[in-house]
Design a protein around this motif. Structure first.
Motif, PDB file in Angstrom:
ATOM      1  N   LYS A  26       0.837  -1.217   0.000  1.00 28.50           N
ATOM      2  CA  LYS A  26       0.000   0.000   0.000  1.00 28.50           C
ATOM      3  C   LYS A  26       0.866   1.259   0.000  1.00 28.50           C
TER       4      LYS A  26
ATOM      5  N   ASP B  54       4.737   0.324  -5.933  1.00 28.16           N
ATOM      6  CA  ASP B  54       4.270   1.132  -7.060  1.00 28.16           C
ATOM      7  C   ASP B  54       5.019   2.466  -7.055  1.00 28.16           C
TER       8      ASP B  54
ATOM      9  N   ARG C 110      -6.071   8.963  -2.852  1.00 22.98           N
ATOM     10  CA  ARG C 110      -6.090   7.686  -2.131  1.00 22.98           C
ATOM     11  C   ARG C 110      -5.449   7.851  -0.754  1.00 22.98           C
TER      12      ARG C 110
ATOM     13  N   LEU D  11      -3.322   5.112   1.071  1.00 22.56           N
ATOM     14  CA  LEU D  11      -1.988   4.669   0.648  1.00 22.56           C
ATOM     15  C   LEU D  11      -0.900   5.400   1.437  1.00 22.56           C
TER      16      LEU D  11
ATOM     17  N   SER E  53      -2.994  12.350  -9.248  1.00 20.86           N
ATOM     18  CA  SER E  53      -4.299  11.718  -9.035  1.00 20.86           C
ATOM     19  C   SER E  53      -4.674  10.807 -10.200  1.00 20.86           C
TER      20      SER E  53
ATOM     21  N   VAL F 255      -3.199   7.296  -9.919  1.00 18.12           N
ATOM     22  CA  VAL F 255      -3.880   6.276  -9.117  1.00 18.12           C
ATOM     23  C   VAL F 255      -5.219   5.888  -9.727  1.00 18.12           C
TER      24      VAL F 255
ATOM     25  N   GLU G 284      -7.891   7.897 -10.611  1.00 19.93           N
ATOM     26  CA  GLU G 284      -9.101   8.666 -10.311  1.00 19.93           C
ATOM     27  C   GLU G 284      -9.367   9.697 -11.408  1.00 19.93           C
TER      28      GLU G 284
ATOM     29  N   LYS H  75      -8.119  -0.005 -15.650  1.00 19.40           N
ATOM     30  CA  LYS H  75      -7.134   0.838 -14.966  1.00 19.40           C
ATOM     31  C   LYS H  75      -6.111  -0.017 -14.225  1.00 19.40           C
TER      32      LYS H  75
ATOM     33  N   ALA I   2      -2.758   1.486 -13.000  1.00 18.94           N
ATOM     34  CA  ALA I   2      -2.676   2.561 -12.003  1.00 18.94           C
ATOM     35  C   ALA I   2      -1.862   2.135 -10.781  1.00 18.94           C
TER      36      ALA I   2
ATOM     37  N   THR J  10      -2.004   1.765  -7.401  1.00 14.88           N
ATOM     38  CA  THR J  10      -2.980   1.714  -6.319  1.00 14.88           C
ATOM     39  C   THR J  10      -2.484   0.881  -5.146  1.00 14.88           C
TER      40      THR J  10
END
Lengths: 252, 246, 181, 351
Positions: free
Chosen positions: A47, A67, A87, A90, D66, D69, D71, D190, D193, D195
C-alpha cells in the motif's frame, strides 16, 4: 535454517533486485535501502506509492519494490499530493535530491509541507547537482568549487547566495509534524537515519513528515568515497547540523 | 613500452575520445588484456561507449555503464574502473570528460592511480578556443590538474578544424603545439592527424614522437557529409552569406 | 421573436441581478435565453452591464452590438449605450440619477424616477432595479409579471420577507410603463 | 430533466462532478475563477478533494498524481496559466494518463488582458514539449460545454491521454439554460494505475525512456492513438452548407456570432454556410475537403490573429482560397462585421 545461523544480510522486498547505477561510494543506495527496510518492517509495501524525482535518483522507480511514479523536476511533492488526496489509504513518499527539492521544486515542497500533506519526503542532500555534471546546488557550501562556481561559491561579489537549510526552513512552518536531518556518513549515523525514516512513515498519516539526509557525491566532488565521507562530516555537518527540528508528538 | 595506464584529458572537443579509442585499438595489437574506461560524465554525445562493437572485435574490454544507462544523462563511474586501475595485468586507457568539469571524475580515482605506473596525456588542439595560445593552455592545464588531482605528463598535438582540416593546417598547428610543449617543459607524446593527411605528408613520426593516424570513428555519418561534397569551404561561405544581402 | 436588452449601471445597483431574473424567467416560460456579463475590472467600481437575450429560436451570437432595449441606471451607462440602440428601440432611463433627457428622437423612452419611488413607495432604495425591470417587461412583454415574480421567489429562498416589496416594485414599474405609453 | 440557468464556468465544473471527477487542483486566474470556486464547495459534498495549488505548475502536477492512481481529475486555467501547465500535460501524455484540462482563454501575449479571446488555438493543438497531442474540444454554448466535459472524461480514459476543453471567456462567463444527462456507464481498464501492488507486480507510471529505440517505439505507439482519434473522434457542425458557395470556418463563440451573420446574409440571398470544428484536434479535415469544387471561398473567422487558419488551409490544400477575418485583445467580432465580410466576398465571387 538452524538455530545457530544468523542472517546478517538480506535483501529487503522494498527494493527490486535490479542493480543500481550509482557510483561507488555514493550514498543514494544506502538511503534507498533504509526506506526499503522501513517499508518491509512496517509491512506496507503493497500500500505504498513512491515518487521518483529528476536528478541522480531519477531511476529510483526501478529500484523500489512498490508502485512508483516518475515526477517532473521538483514537482514530486505536488504529484504526491495528487496521489495522497485521491487515495488517503496509501502510504506516499517522495525521494528527492537537493537541486530537485531545494531549487526548482522549492515552491512545491514548502506548500506541500504547509498544507500538511500526509506524505513522507526523503531529501538526499549532497550539496551538488550530480546528474548534470556537478553544478552548484542550492545547498552547495560557500567556497565549494562546482562547474558553475569555478572559483568557489561566492555569496558576496558574485551573488551566488548561501546554502539553503531545508529542514530549518520547513521548521518555520506551523503545519509539519516531523522534520529531521540525519547523516549517512557512519554506521551509527545510518542506524539513526533508519530510525528517523521509520518514524516519519509511522507519523505519515498524522501530517507532513520530512527526513533530510546528509549524503555525498564522490564523483561530483572529485574525491574517493572515504575522502567524501570525511569531507561531508567536516564541512557539511557544521552547516547542516543533525537533529530533530519538529516532532509535534514529542512537543518539539 | 609506455606505462600500463594511459589517461587522456583535454578541453571540450579536443578529440580525446577518438584518440583514446585509437590508442586502445593499437595497444590491442601488441598487448594483452587491454581495457578502456569511459569516464566522460559531462557530454552525453560522442562518447567512446558508442564504439562498443569495434572494441569488442579487437578484444578490448570497455568499462562503461551497461545497457540503457549508457544513453542516460547520468554521471556514472562503474566500480570495475577502480579494479582495472589496481590490476597489474591490465593495460588501461582512461577516457576522461572534457575540461576541468570532466576531469573531476578522475579526481575520484586519483589516489588509486598514484600508486600505479601511469601517464596523463593532455590533448591539445590549437584551433580551439582557450588552447590557441600559451597562456590559455597553461590556464587550462592548471584547471584540469586541479580537479584531476594528477599532473599532466605529456601533450598530444591534435591540430584540426574538423572537416576543413588540410595538410598545411596540421603542419602549422603541430609546430605551434610543439612550441607550447617546449615552453611549458612538458614533453610531446604524439601528433595526431587523419590517415589521409598522414599519407600526404608521408610521416610516421613528427618532432621525434609517433604520429597517431585517426579515422574519425565517433562522428556520426551526417557529420562527414559536407566534406564529401566537392568543396565544403565554398558551401560554408554560401551559408554564411546574409540572406537579406542577396 | 427575439428580445434583447443591455442593462447597465454602477456596480451595486443590482443590474446583474435583474438580468439574471429576466433570464431565469425566460427559461421558466420555455424560451431560449442567454445572460452575458461584462466582467473583470468593469465590475469593480465602474459601470457594470449585462446582455440578456430571450428568443423562441436558437440563439446565435450572444454578442449584441445594437440592442433592441437599454436599461440605463446611471448617466455613464446612458452615454455609453444610448447611441448603440436600434432605431425604434426602447430606452429606460433612471431619472433619479440621470440629469439629462434622451438625445435620440428615433427611440421609445420611459423615464422612471426609480430611486425616489423605491424609497417613497416601496420603502427601500434597493428596489430601484426591480422597478426598472417591471417597466421593461411591462412595455415589451419579454416575460409575464407572474413568471418574473416566481423567478424572484426562487432566487429569494430564505429571504421571503423581502418578497412582497420586490413584487410591489415590479408592479410599480409596469404601471409607470403603462402610464407613459 | 430540470433546466438550470448556469454560468459556463459553473456548468463545466458541475458537469465534471457528474462525470465522476473526484479531484480538482487549480490556481486562480481570471476569467475562470468560478471553476475552482465552485469545486471548492462541491467536491467535498461528493467525497472528493479540492486543493488550491501554489501555482499552475503544481496544480497540473497534482492532476498527474491523481490520474496515476486512476481517479478522474480535472484542472482549469486561462491562457498565461495554461503555459505553465504545459509541463505536466506533456508528462501526462508521455506516461499515458487520463486527465481533463479546461482553458478559458483570454487575450495575450504576455499578461495580455482578461477579455475573451481565442489566442490559445496553437497552444492547445500544438502543445508542450515532445511529440504529442491533447484531444481538444471546443464548445460553442454552455449546453455543449456541459456535454463535452462529460464526454471528455470518457475520452481521456479511453485513450489514456489528456483531453482539453478550449473555450473563450464568453463561454466561461455567460449564462444559458442547461440540462445534465446521466454519465455513461462505460468501464475502463485501470490495471496500470499505482494503487498499491496487492497480488501483482509493482506498477510504474513513467515517461522516461533511456533507449532511443524504446522512446521511438513509444512515440509511434502514441501516434497510433492519435491516428485512431483522427478516424473515430472528429466532431464538426455544418450549417447551411448544402448549397453554400461561400463558407465560414469558425469555432466556439465566434462560430455562433458567425451563424447570426450567415442567417442575415441568407436573407439577402447570399449562399453562405458555416463549418464549425468542435474537435480542434483531431481537426475535421474531411468536412472542409468535401467542399472543394463547391465552395468558392472560405472565410476563417477567429478571435485571434489567424491560428486555426493554418489547419483550414492544410485541410483544403489551397484548392479553395481561404480568407481571414479576426479580432483580438478582447474585441469580439459583431455579426455585422462578419456580414460585411460575407457581402464583400459574395461580390468578388459573382464577378
Amino acid at each position: 535454517m538452524s538455530a545457530e545461523e544468523k542472517i546478517v544480510f538480506s535483501y529487503p522486498t522494498g527494493l527490486t533486485t535490479k542493480n543500481t547505477h550509482y557510483c561507488p561510494g555514493c550514498l543514494h543506495g544506502v538511503a534507498h535501502r533504509l526506506v526499503a527496510e522501513t517499508i518491509d518492517e512496517l509491512g506496507i509495501r503493497e500500500k505504498t506509492v513512491g515518487m521518483a524525482p529528476v536528478g541522480c535518483s531519477v531511476l529510483a522507480y526501478e529500484y523500489f519494490g512498490c508502485d512508483m511514479v516518475q515526477a517532473s523536476h521538483g514537482r514530486a511533492p505536488a504529484v504526491a499530493t495528487g496521489v495522497k488526496r485521491a487515495r488517503p489509504d496509501l502510504y506516499v513518499f517522495s525521494y528527492q535530491g537537493d537541486g530537485d527539492l531545494a531549487s526548482i521544486g522549492l515552491a512545491e515542497i514548502i506548500h506541500a509541507a504547509n498544507r500538511g500533506e500526509k506524505i513522507t519526503v526523503i531529501f538526499y542532500n549532497n550539496a551538488i547537482y550530480g546528474m548534470t555534471g556537478g553544478q552548484m546546488a542550492p545547498t552547495t557550501l560557500v567556497g565549494m568549487k562546482t562547474t558553475t562556481t569555478p572559483t568557489g561559491r561566492d555569496p558576496g561579489e558574485r551573488g551566488a547566495g548561501n546554502p539553503i537549510r531545508m529542514a530549518e526552513l520547513l521548521a518555520t512552518l506551523f503545519t509539519p509534524v516531523y522534520i529531521t536531518r540525519q547523516s549517512l556518513l557512519t554506521p551509527q549515523d545510518i542506524l539513526k537515519a533508519k530510525r528517523a525514516i521509520k518514524r516519519a512513515f509511522q507519523l505519515q498519516n498524522t501530517g507532513f513528515t520530512f527526513v533530510e539526509l546528509v549524503g555525498t557525491c564522490p564523483t561530483g566532488w572529485g574525491m574517493t568515497p572515504s575522502e567524501s565521507n570525511d569531507w561531508a562530516g567536516e564541512k557539511m555537518v557544521p552547516v547542516f547540523p543533525i537533529g530533530v527540528f519538529r516532532d509535534t508528538e514529542k512537543g518539539i | 613500452m609506455s606505462p600500463r595506464i594511459r589517461i587522456y584529458v583535454g578541453a571540450y572537443g579536443s578529440g580525446k575520445s577518438e584518440i583514446a579509442l585509437e590508442t586502445a585499438l593499437q595497444w590491442a595489437k601488441t598487448r594483452e588484456k587491454v581495457a578502456i574506461a569511459d569516464l566522460d560524465l559531462v557530454n552525453p554525445y560522442f562518447r567512446s561507449r558508442e564504439s562498443l562493437t569495434e572494441l569488442a572485435r579487437a578484444g578490448v574490454e570497455l568499462l562503461a555503464p551497461p545497457g540503457p544507462l549508457a544513453g542516460a544523462d547520468l554521471p556514472i563511474i562503474v566500480p570495475q574502473v577502480r579494479g582495472a586501475i589496481e590490476d597489474p595485468s591490465k593495460h588501461l586507457i582512461l577516457d576522461v570528460g572534457g575540461d576541468d568539469a570532466g576531469s573531476r571524475a578522475l579526481g575520484t580515482l586519483a589516489p588509486y592511480v598514484e600508486g600505479q605506473p601511469w601517464e596523463l596525456w593532455m590533448v591539445v588542439n590549437n584551433y580551439r578556443p582557450f588552447t590557441s595560445d600559451l597562456e590559455g593552455l597553461r590556464a587550462t592545464i592548471e584547471r584540469v590538474e586541479g580537479s584531476a588531482r594528477l599532473k599532466v605528463t605529456h601533450l598530444v598535438a591534435n591540430p584540426n578544424l574538423g572537416p576543413d582540416t588540410d595538410r598545411d593546417l596540421v603542419e602549422a598547428g603541430a609546430a605551434r603545439i610543439a612550441g607550447f610543449a617546449e615552453a611549458l617543459g612538458v614533453p610531446l607524446g604524439a601528433v595526431v592527424m587523419t590517415a589521409d593527411i598522414a599519407d600526404q605528408m608521408g610521416v610516421t613520426e613528427l618532432y621525434g614522437v609517433p604520429v597517431i593516424r585517426l579515422s574519425r570513428r565517433l562522428a556520426p555519418a551526417w557529420y562527414e557529409d559536407p566534406s564529401r561534397l566537392s568543396d565544403s569551404r565554398d558551401r560554408r561561405a554560401q551559408l554564411i552569406k546574409p540572406p537579406l544581402m542577396r | 421573436m427575439q428580445y434583447d436588452v443591455i442593462i447597465a449601471g454602477f456596480g451595486g445597483q443590482g443590474v446583474m441581478l435583474i438580468g439574471q431574473l429576466l433570464s431565469n424567467a425566460a427559461m421558466m416560460q420555455g424560451s431560449r435565453t442567454v445572460w452575458m456579463p461584462s466582467y473583470g475590472p468593469e465590475m469593480r467600481g465602474g459601470t457594470a452591464n449585462c446582455t440578456i437575450i430571450v428568443s423562441d429560436e436558437e440563439i446565435g451570437s450572444p454578442v449584441v452590438p445594437h440592442p433592441h432595449a437599454v436599461i440605463a441606471m446611471n448617466r455613464p451607462s446612458l452615454d455609453k449605450f444610448e447611441p448603440l440602440l436600434q432605431p425604434g428601440g426602447l430606452l429606460i432611463i433612471n431619472a433619479s440619477l440621470i440629469d439629462r433627457k434622451a438625445a435620440r428622437d428615433d427611440v421609445d423612452v420611459i423615464y422612471v424616477d426609480a430611486n425616489r419611488l423605491a424609497e417613497a413607495e416601496i420603502g427601500s432604495a434597493k428596489s430601484a432595479n426591480m422597478i426598472m425591470l417591471g417597466a421593461y417587461i411591462g412595455r415589451t412583454g419579454a416575460a409575464t409579471p407572474e413568471i418574473v415574480k416566481s423567478a424572484i421567489a426562487k432566487k429569494m429562498v430564505g429571504k421571503e420577507k423581502f418578497l412582497p416589496a420586490n413584487e410591489a416594485a415590479i408592479d410599480l414599474g409596469m404601471k409607470i410603463a403603462a402610464e407613459q405609453a | 430533466m430540470e433546466k438550470l440557468l448556469m454560468k459556463g464556468s459553473e456548468a463545466i465544473a458541475e458537469a465534471a462532478v457528474r462525470a465522476g471527477c473526484k479531484l480538482f487542483f487549480g490556481y486562480p486566474i481570471t476569467p475562470q475563477n468560478e471553476i475552482p470556486e465552485y469545486m471548492s464547495k462541491r467536491l467535498f459534498q461528493v467525497g472528493g478533494a479540492f486543493v488550491q495549488a501554489e501555482s499552475e505548475v503544481a496544480a497540473s502536477n497534482m492532476i498527474y498524481g491523481s490520474a496515476a492512481v486512476g481517479e478522474r481529475v480535472m484542472t482549469s486555467s486561462s491562457s498565461p496559466g495554461m503555459a505553465l501547465k504545459q509541463e505536466a500535460i506533456s508528462y501526462c501524455a508521455g506516461a499515458e494518463l487520463p486527465v481533463v484540462i479546461v482553458n478559458i482563454m483570454r487575450g495575450g501575449p504576455g499578461l495580455g488582458g482578461i477579455q475573451p479571446s481565442q489566442s490559445d488555438y496553437w497552444q492547445a493543438t500544438k502543445p508542450g514539449h515532445g511529440d504529442f497531442h491533447s484531444l481538444v474540444l471546443a464548445p460553442a454554448s454552455i449546453q455543449e460545454a456541459v456535454d463535452l466535459v462529460m464526454d471528455a472524461f470518457d475520452l481521456a480514459d479511453q485513450y489514456r491521454n489528456p483531453v482539453l476543453i478550449l473555450a473563450d471567456g464568453l463561454i466561461g462567463q455567460m449564462m444559458e439554460p442547461v440540462t445534465f444527462r446521466q454519465p455513461t456507464e462505460r468501464v475502463f481498464d485501470k490495471s496500470w494505475a499505482v494503487t498499491g501492488c496487492v497480488d501483482r507486480k509493482p506498477n510504474i507510471v513513467n515517461s522516461l525512456f533511456l533507449q532511443p529505440q524504446d522512446l521511438e517505439d513509444h512515440n509511434h505507439k502514441l501516434f497510433r492513438k492519435y491516428a485512431q482519434m483522427e478516424r473515430e473522434e472528429v466532431r464538426v457542425e455544418e450549417y447551411l452548407m448544402d448549397d453554400a458557395e461561400l463558407a465560414i470556418a469558425a469555432y466556439g463563440t465566434t462560430a455562433r456570432i458567425a451563424r447570426t451573420a450567415v442567417d442575415a446574409a441568407r436573407t439577402e440571398g447570399i449562399k453562405v454556410g458555416l463549418i464549425r470544428p468542435i474537435t480542434l484536434f483531431p481537426f475535421p479535415k474531411a468536412a472542409f475537403e468535401r467542399y472543394v469544387g463547391q465552395v468558392k471561398v472560405l472565410l476563417d473567422v477567429e478571435m485571434s490573429m489567424g491560428q486555426m487558419i493554418e489547419d483550414v488551409r492544410l485541410a483544403v490544400h489551397d484548392r479553395i482560397p481561404v480568407r481571414f477575418y479576426g479580432r483580438v485583445g478582447g474585441m469580439v467580432p459583431s455579426p455585422g462585421e462578419i456580414l460585411d465580410q460575407i457581402r464583400t466576398l459574395a461580390q468578388e465571387v459573382s464577378q
